[in-house]
Scaffold this active site. Structure first.
Site, PDB file in Angstrom:
ATOM      1  N   HIS A  79     -10.309   2.583  -0.302  1.00 34.40           N
ATOM      2  CA  HIS A  79     -10.344   2.120   0.988  1.00 34.40           C
ATOM      3  C   HIS A  79     -11.121   0.808   1.444  1.00 34.40           C
ATOM      4  O   HIS A  79     -12.017   0.563   1.693  1.00 34.40           O
ATOM      5  CB  HIS A  79     -11.124   3.169   1.847  1.00 34.40           C
ATOM      6  CG  HIS A  79      -9.867   3.020   2.425  1.00 34.40           C
ATOM      7  ND1 HIS A  79     -10.672   3.707   4.089  1.00 34.40           N
ATOM      8  CD2 HIS A  79      -9.037   3.819   3.586  1.00 34.40           C
ATOM      9  CE1 HIS A  79     -10.151   3.965   5.267  1.00 34.40           C
ATOM     10  NE2 HIS A  79      -8.790   3.882   4.840  1.00 34.40           N
TER      11      HIS A  79
ATOM     12  N   HIS B 200       0.835  -1.232  -0.132  1.00 34.32           N
ATOM     13  CA  HIS B 200      -0.312   0.036   0.190  1.00 34.32           C
ATOM     14  C   HIS B 200       0.619   1.124   0.067  1.00 34.32           C
ATOM     15  O   HIS B 200       0.700   2.321  -1.097  1.00 34.32           O
ATOM     16  CB  HIS B 200      -1.033  -0.235   1.068  1.00 34.32           C
ATOM     17  CG  HIS B 200      -1.996   1.241   1.525  1.00 34.32           C
ATOM     18  ND1 HIS B 200      -3.373   0.459   0.327  1.00 34.32           N
ATOM     19  CD2 HIS B 200      -2.092   1.918   1.965  1.00 34.32           C
ATOM     20  CE1 HIS B 200      -4.531   1.834   0.669  1.00 34.32           C
ATOM     21  NE2 HIS B 200      -2.794   2.828   1.158  1.00 34.32           N
TER      22      HIS B 200
END
Length: 719
Positions: A93, A47
């Protein structure tokens, strides 16, 4: 509290491989502390480090005369004239939203808004691109409600209009929904703020809300697949407070005017760790932090917890020391924490002190720009089998099935959850194409859209990547906007599987080719990998968010089809049925190849439409559902019927690219036909608007009947 022993199991629990841990041992020259292990885990996960994708992301076009700032900052920046710039980005998200839908989606909105105002821009628009599992899956209804309510709850309270987006449903997302959040803001083009630290011995200042234990390890969780331990990951989901974020924005923008800000960074993924490391790395400096000075809201927090917390509504800043009192007064006024928690140092070190003890002392550059980079094995996606025989279906029955599907019915229930008019600059609310806002105080407007067709990408990643960009381009042009730039949100499965990695490589190739050909560079973005549950991956979903400029604002194409208007097709008649909405919604099939994308035709047809937009009353691009669905949506939005002089199934439902449907007056149609002849672009009359029915060839149904299916289906399923 005694730190746990560093064991192979603990290393694996932090998402690090044994080879990566050996690399850490070489860098540190000793066994890392528990806090240091957490820092490496946060900075080297997928990420934050993009370790599987960055070699391919470098191939994307990122520059142009309109680009002020490309990838690498909190958000991208493009010039929109009048001394102003548009700052925008899209980010995922996904994992948090599946675990805790409301807070996962809400904090996704909060995070992307911070990315924008961290650059000095006031947010003016938001969008979202959502992918859920099958409508009849037992979790889907809860996820839809939670995510939509989270987006609305945060965005509405913060006070930014939601002007666009998309929602899709497919069984591949049953175990891993996608929540991609987009935000855009306006700033003075000569007052953009960046994150690179500068100057030795300058204060590092913590701004905003206090640090808690929510979100500890969130970035590492977002870089792992789901399995039957999913509920154990709930504490890694952050909790948001939009009212605090609103105050944080106002305080930050006020602070920026004072000249106190040297550099500034949002505390997003990996919180204090990532923000401090990235600021130092970009500026070629080291950072020393004293965690005893960090404002906390929970007792006995450890250094590990403070460094990895992803508590929301926080920023990190390098401050001009001569303006500290002035800066502190601004944050006191807004009742937000302001704490000097460290300083910049000349050495390439990241030093973390807590309780008088050094909890971490690491070479800072090894955490960010020197993080691992992998050339993972990848397999090209094999060509799909040719499309088999397509059974003929009554065209009205087919249209009813498409407009009554969860993918293609109206999303009125969702849109009602969002404030689309706050700030009073929204000119076009969320719809099939792009949303539009006025640039306050000017005679210009901005259009925003987000698009991808995953069923194309899974069949042919290169073509699917091209098409995602091409459709975003068309959506902007259909509003009369000149496309400026794009942001990409690349959602894929496990990159350690060569098949999945091949999808990512192919999609990036296609995206790059299309962005280059259409003059729409990628200026920001996000990669979300490991979107899998129990080894089953999502459809590859490289979402493209795009921004276009309308000047003057009154030249936008935002009218409605009216009775007596002519329906003109810009582009060639449809022939391509592979991977179409018709196959999926009507016959339950997903086969054949996606439609090829002719990028020269896309550019030529888009340029023609923009040059002749004064003749066009209403317009939509042709994509899912082809000509039939485009004609229905234009007619239904105008409250009028439509009759197409077409009965061929492929012409009605084919999804060939580079096409638009126009609603124009008869006189305008004549002028456009002459202009098309001179420009050498295909333009033909395919029908007429009017009456109270929808007619496709020899088949007809009442507009009210189809409209009821279109408008009511989503709420029937999810409301």
């Amino acid at each position: 509290m005694t730190d746990p022993a560093i064991t192979p199991d603990l290393v694996a629990a932090h998402g690090l491989t044994s080879d990566e841990y050996d690399r850490i041992l070489d860098i540190v020259g000793r066994e890392p502390t528990f806090t240091e292990l957490g820092i490496f885990s946060a900075m080297w996960n997928e990420h934050c480090s993009y370790k599987s994708s960055k070699r391919y992301l470098r191939t994307l076009p990122t520059t142009g005369p309109q680009v002020i700032c490309g990838p690498g900052e909190n958000a991208g920046v493009v010039d929109i004239g009048n001394g102003l710039a548009c700052v925008f980005k899209m980010e995922s998200h996904n994992h948090p939203s599946y675990i805790e839908p409301y807070q996962g989606a809400a904090t996704g909105v909060g995070g992307i808004l911070r990315d924008v105002f961290t650059m000095g821009a006031r947010p003016v628009a938001a969008m979202n691109a959502l992918s859920f599992g099958s409508p009849d899956h037992p979790r889907t209804r809860r996820l839809v409600h939670g995510v939509v309510e989270g987006i609305g709850g945060y965005g509405n309270c913060f006070g930014v209009p939601t002007v666009g987006g998309e929602i899709r449903f497919h069984p591949s997302y049953d175990g891993n929904c996608l929540v991609n959040a987009f935000a855009a803001g306006i700033a003075r083009s000569d007052a953009i703020f960046y994150s690179a630290a500068s100057g030795v011995g300058r204060p590092v200042v913590y701004l905003g809300a206090r640090t808690g234990r929510d979100g500890v390890g969130g970035a590492t969780m977002a870089s792992a697949e789901f399995d039957d331990t999913i509920e154990e990951k709930r504490p890694t989901v952050q909790v948001g407070d939009p009212f605090t974020e609103k105050r944080l924005m106002e305080a930050t923008l006020e602070l920026m005017v004072t000249g106190a800000v040297v550099s500034i960074q949002d505390m997003g993924a990996a919180g204090l760790t990532c923000s401090a490391v990235e600021m130092g790395d970009k500026g070629g400096l080291g950072i020393r932090l004293d965690l005893d000075r960090v404002p906390v809201r929970e007792d006995a927090m450890t250094a590990y917890e403070m460094m990895l917390s992803e508590s929301q509504e926080r920023m990190l800043m390098v401050l001009d020391p001569e303006r500290e009192a002035q800066a502190r007064a601004v944050f006191d006024k807004w009742e937000l924490d302001f704490a000097v928690v460290g300083e910049t140092i000349a050495d390439d070190r990241f030093v973390v002190v807590h309780g008088g003890e050094t909890m971490a002392d690491l070479p800072l550059s090894t955490l960010a720009s020197s993080a691992p980079e992998y050339d993972r094995p990848w397999d090209p996606t094999p060509p799909p089998d040719p499309l088999g025989h397509v059974e003929p279906v009554d065209p009205i029955d087919a249209l009813r099935a498409i407009v009554g599907s969860a993918d293609h019915c109206a999303k009125d229930w969702v849109i009602r959850q969002y404030d689309t008019q706050v700030m009073a600059d929204t000119l076009v609310v969320p719809s099939h194409d792009a949303g539009v806002i006025r640039v306050h105080g000017t005679d210009t407007a901005l259009a925003f859209t987000a698009d991808v067709t995953p069923r194309y990408v899974v069949a042919d990643p290169v073509e699917g990547g091209r098409q995602a960009v091409a459709e975003a381009y068309r959506n902007l042009v259909a509003r009369g906007a000149r496309p400026l730039a794009a942001t990409d949100n690349l959602n894929f499965g496990n990159p350690e599987k060569p098949r999945i990695m091949g999808q990512l490589v192919g999609a990036i190739q296609g995206i790059g080719e299309a962005c280059d050909a259409l003059g729409m560079p990628i200026v920001s973005g996000n990669v979300s990998l490991y979107n899998e549950t129990d080894g089953r991956g999502i459809l590859p979903t490289p979402t493209i968010g795009a921004v276009g400029l309308i000047e003057p604002a009154g030249s936008r194409i935002a009218g409605r089809a009216r009775a007596g208007m002519v329906a003109l097709l810009l582009g060639h008649p449809g022939t391509h049925m592979g991977r179409s909405a018709f196959l999926w919604c009507v016959q339950g099939r997903e086969d054949g190849a996606p439609p090829p994308v002719d990028l020269q035709a896309e550019r030529a047809h888009g340029a023609f439409l923009l040059a002749n937009r004064a003749y066009v009353t209403a317009c939509t691009d042709l994509s899912d559902g082809g000509l039939a669905l485009a004609a229905f949506t234009l007619a239904e939005a105008g409250g009028t019927g439509v009759a197409l002089d077409v009965s061929d199934q492929a012409v009605l439902f084919g999804e060939d690219q580079a096409r638009y449907l126009l609603a124009v007056t008869f006189d305008a149609a004549e002028a456009l036909m002459v202009a098309a002849g001179k420009a050498g672009v295909p333009l033909s009359m395919v029908g007429q608007f009017g009456g109270d029915s929808v007619t496709l060839g020899n088949s007809s149904a009442g507009l009210a009947d189809l409209s009821a299916v279109f408008r009511e289906r989503f709420e029937q399923v999810f409301g």
